[in-house]
Design an enzyme around this catalytic site. Structure first.
Site, mmCIF file in Angstrom:
data_model
loop_
_atom_site.group_PDB
_atom_site.id
_atom_site.type_symbol
_atom_site.label_atom_id
_atom_site.label_comp_id
_atom_site.label_asym_id
_atom_site.label_seq_id
_atom_site.Cartn_x
_atom_site.Cartn_y
_atom_site.Cartn_z
ATOM 1 N N ARG A 224 0.845 -1.191 0.000
ATOM 2 C CA ARG A 224 0.000 0.000 0.000
ATOM 3 C C ARG A 224 0.879 1.238 0.000
ATOM 4 O O ARG A 224 1.961 1.245 0.598
ATOM 5 C CB ARG A 224 -0.900 0.020 1.244
ATOM 6 N N HIS A 272 -1.212 0.269 -9.488
ATOM 7 C CA HIS A 272 -1.920 -0.675 -8.596
ATOM 8 C C HIS A 272 -2.485 -1.863 -9.390
ATOM 9 O O HIS A 272 -3.686 -2.136 -9.356
ATOM 10 C CB HIS A 272 -3.043 0.044 -7.826
HETATM 11 P P1 NAP Z 1 -1.317 -11.673 5.015
HETATM 12 O O1 NAP Z 1 -1.445 -13.074 4.535
HETATM 13 O O2 NAP Z 1 -2.255 -11.179 6.056
HETATM 14 O O3 NAP Z 1 0.190 -11.508 5.527
HETATM 15 C C1 NAP Z 1 0.630 -10.370 6.173
HETATM 16 C C2 NAP Z 1 2.061 -10.603 6.657
HETATM 17 O O4 NAP Z 1 2.539 -9.376 7.222
HETATM 18 C C3 NAP Z 1 2.154 -11.656 7.754
HETATM 19 O O5 NAP Z 1 3.313 -12.428 7.590
HETATM 20 C C4 NAP Z 1 2.255 -10.806 9.034
HETATM 21 O O6 NAP Z 1 2.946 -11.415 10.103
HETATM 22 C C5 NAP Z 1 3.042 -9.637 8.521
HETATM 23 N N1 NAP Z 1 2.847 -8.476 9.400
HETATM 24 C C6 NAP Z 1 1.701 -7.808 9.661
HETATM 25 N N2 NAP Z 1 1.924 -6.808 10.543
HETATM 26 C C7 NAP Z 1 3.244 -6.867 10.833
HETATM 27 C C8 NAP Z 1 4.084 -6.121 11.696
HETATM 28 N N3 NAP Z 1 3.600 -5.105 12.426
HETATM 29 N N4 NAP Z 1 5.390 -6.452 11.781
HETATM 30 C C9 NAP Z 1 5.878 -7.486 11.056
HETATM 31 N N5 NAP Z 1 5.129 -8.249 10.210
HETATM 32 C C10 NAP Z 1 3.831 -7.931 10.118
HETATM 33 O O7 NAP Z 1 -1.411 -10.644 3.799
HETATM 34 P P2 NAP Z 1 -1.232 -10.929 2.227
HETATM 35 O O8 NAP Z 1 -2.401 -11.640 1.671
HETATM 36 O O9 NAP Z 1 0.114 -11.497 1.990
HETATM 37 O O10 NAP Z 1 -1.322 -9.427 1.672
HETATM 38 C C11 NAP Z 1 -0.420 -8.415 2.117
HETATM 39 C C12 NAP Z 1 -0.894 -7.053 1.652
HETATM 40 O O11 NAP Z 1 -0.659 -6.890 0.257
HETATM 41 C C13 NAP Z 1 -2.385 -6.772 1.780
HETATM 42 O O12 NAP Z 1 -2.724 -6.404 3.095
HETATM 43 C C14 NAP Z 1 -2.607 -5.652 0.796
HETATM 44 O O13 NAP Z 1 -2.462 -4.405 1.428
HETATM 45 C C15 NAP Z 1 -1.468 -5.814 -0.195
HETATM 46 N N6 NAP Z 1 -1.967 -6.127 -1.547
HETATM 47 C C16 NAP Z 1 -1.637 -5.301 -2.575
HETATM 48 C C17 NAP Z 1 -2.088 -5.587 -3.860
HETATM 49 C C18 NAP Z 1 -1.726 -4.731 -5.042
HETATM 50 O O14 NAP Z 1 -2.246 -4.937 -6.130
HETATM 51 N N7 NAP Z 1 -0.823 -3.777 -4.886
HETATM 52 C C19 NAP Z 1 -2.877 -6.731 -4.095
HETATM 53 C C20 NAP Z 1 -3.202 -7.531 -3.027
HETATM 54 C C21 NAP Z 1 -2.745 -7.224 -1.750
HETATM 55 P P3 NAP Z 1 2.357 -12.714 10.848
HETATM 56 O O15 NAP Z 1 2.504 -13.817 9.843
HETATM 57 O O16 NAP Z 1 3.246 -12.895 12.012
HETATM 58 O O17 NAP Z 1 0.930 -12.407 11.179
#
Ligand code: NAP
Length: 309
Positions: A224, A272
């Site tokens: 983001r 995006h």
């Molecule tokens: P996810 O499965 O919820 O994984 C999030 C990861 O971030 C987890 O490993 C989590 O740790 C870690 N995390 C969260 N807060 C943290 C902190 N304070 N310190 C250290 N690590 C932290 O999410 P995802 O599905 O991979 O997606 C990630 C993000 O990508 C989404 O939230 C979205 O904003 C973004 N996204 C962008 C696009 C785009 O087109 N640009 C598309 C889709 C998604 P834990 O494993 O320990 O919980």
């Protein structure tokens, strides 16, 4: 009656209504802004929320995000008992993994440098490094980072990752928590941000973090725009702290006309498009999750509203 309301792209809503009619005929699928009895709506599928829509849904139980993240949903207007579920579907993970491989290879093979040299009419070969001599580090080790790591694996990069809680992933050196961050950054040549946007991660891509990377490291932000402090990136590129950046997201989207990122030769910008929800596959993920909700089974992507992701 199980009633679901789709709030978002109208063509997608109509398509999903057809699929639901075939696969879950017991569900009444309504499409905003069409009519229908919204007082019975128990489930909402949406990319963003408005106070008017939330106020019109007194029976709301679950919000299904159309995206993998939920920060774009203003949950401050949603009653605390309403559950929130994010989208996990193969369209998003596949396209994100493609984007991360593209950006990583482009940075590894100095593409931003060569594009700039070409613009100046210069022929300037640089030394070529092997993938095994380069470390790609992931901020976040969730669904999207793991899919990207899997796609990068065969190329032979050294892979590392940082998350909130401790993780064990084959072939990846993992770090956790604030105490693990400096060690993780110190060895990272290409830093890929795939964190959710929360109070704890907003602005994480800032000068303090850039200074803890090896001089000349590169970054990829496909999470983001709120993760990045724009001015700190520009300064870090100018000073040589960082060599280049791939950005798929911006603090305000679309990025304002005239923003310095547009003309910075060290920044590659995309609008995006890195991880894209594909209606054809996402509707099946939604149906599977709705069935789980109705059966009181665990759902994939349930958000911890206190934690923010
Ligand atoms: P996810 O499965 O919820 O994984 C999030 C990861 O971030 C987890 O490993 C989590 O740790 C870690 N995390 C969260 N807060 C943290 C902190 N304070 N310190 C250290 N690590 C932290 O999410 P995802 O599905 O991979 O997606 C990630 C993000 O990508 C989404 O939230 C979205 O904003 C973004 N996204 C962008 C696009 C785009 O087109 N640009 C598309 C889709 C998604 P834990 O494993 O320990 O919980």
């Amino acid at each position: 009656m199980n009633t679901i309301l789709h709030h978002g792209d109208e063509a997608r809503g109509r398509y999903w209504r057809e699929v639901f009619a075939r696969e879950m005929p017991g569900v009444d699928f309504l499409c905003h802004p069409d009519g229908g009895d919204w007082s019975q709506v128990r489930f909402l599928v949406a990319w963003t929320l408005t106070p008017e829509v939330i106020a019109a849904l007194p029976a709301l139980e679950v919000i299904f995000s159309i995206g993998a993240g939920v920060d774009q949903l203003d949950l401050s207007i949603v009653p605390p008992h309403v559950r929130v579920v994010r989208m996990i579907e193969p369209g998003i993970t596949t396209t994100m993994a493609q984007y991360i491989v593209m950006a990583t290879l482009a940075l590894h093979r100095d593409l931003p440098f060569y594009v700039a040299e070409q613009r100046h009419g210069r022929w300037s070969p640089r030394d070529v490094r092997l993938c095994s001599e380069r470390t790609v580090g992931f901020l976040g080790l969730g669904e999207l980072a793991r899919a990207s790591i899997k796609a990068l694996g065969p190329l032979g990069f050294r892979l590392t990752g940082w998350s909130r809680s401790t993780k064990a992933i084959a072939g990846v050196e993992t770090y956790a928590g604030q105490e693990g961050l400096s060690g993780f950054l110190a060895s990272t040549d290409i830093l890929v941000c795939l964190l959710p946007l929360t109070d704890a991660t907003r602005g994480i891509l800032c000068r303090d973090l850039f200074e803890r990377l090896p001089r000349g490291a590169a970054i990829v932000n496909a999470a983001r725009g709120g993760h990045l402090v724009d001015g700190d990136l520009t300064a870090a590129l100018d000073e040589g702290l960082l060599s280049a950046a791939f950005l798929d997201v911006a603090s305000t989207e679309p990025l304002a006309e005239g923003h310095p990122f547009y003309s910075n030769p060290r920044i590659f910008l995309t609008p995006h498009i890195s991880g894209v929800t594909r209606p054809e596959t996402a509707v099946h993920a939604l149906i599977t999750n709705l069935r789980c909700v109705l059966a009181n089974d665990p759902v994939a992507g349930e958000v911890d509203r206190a934690r923010g992701y």
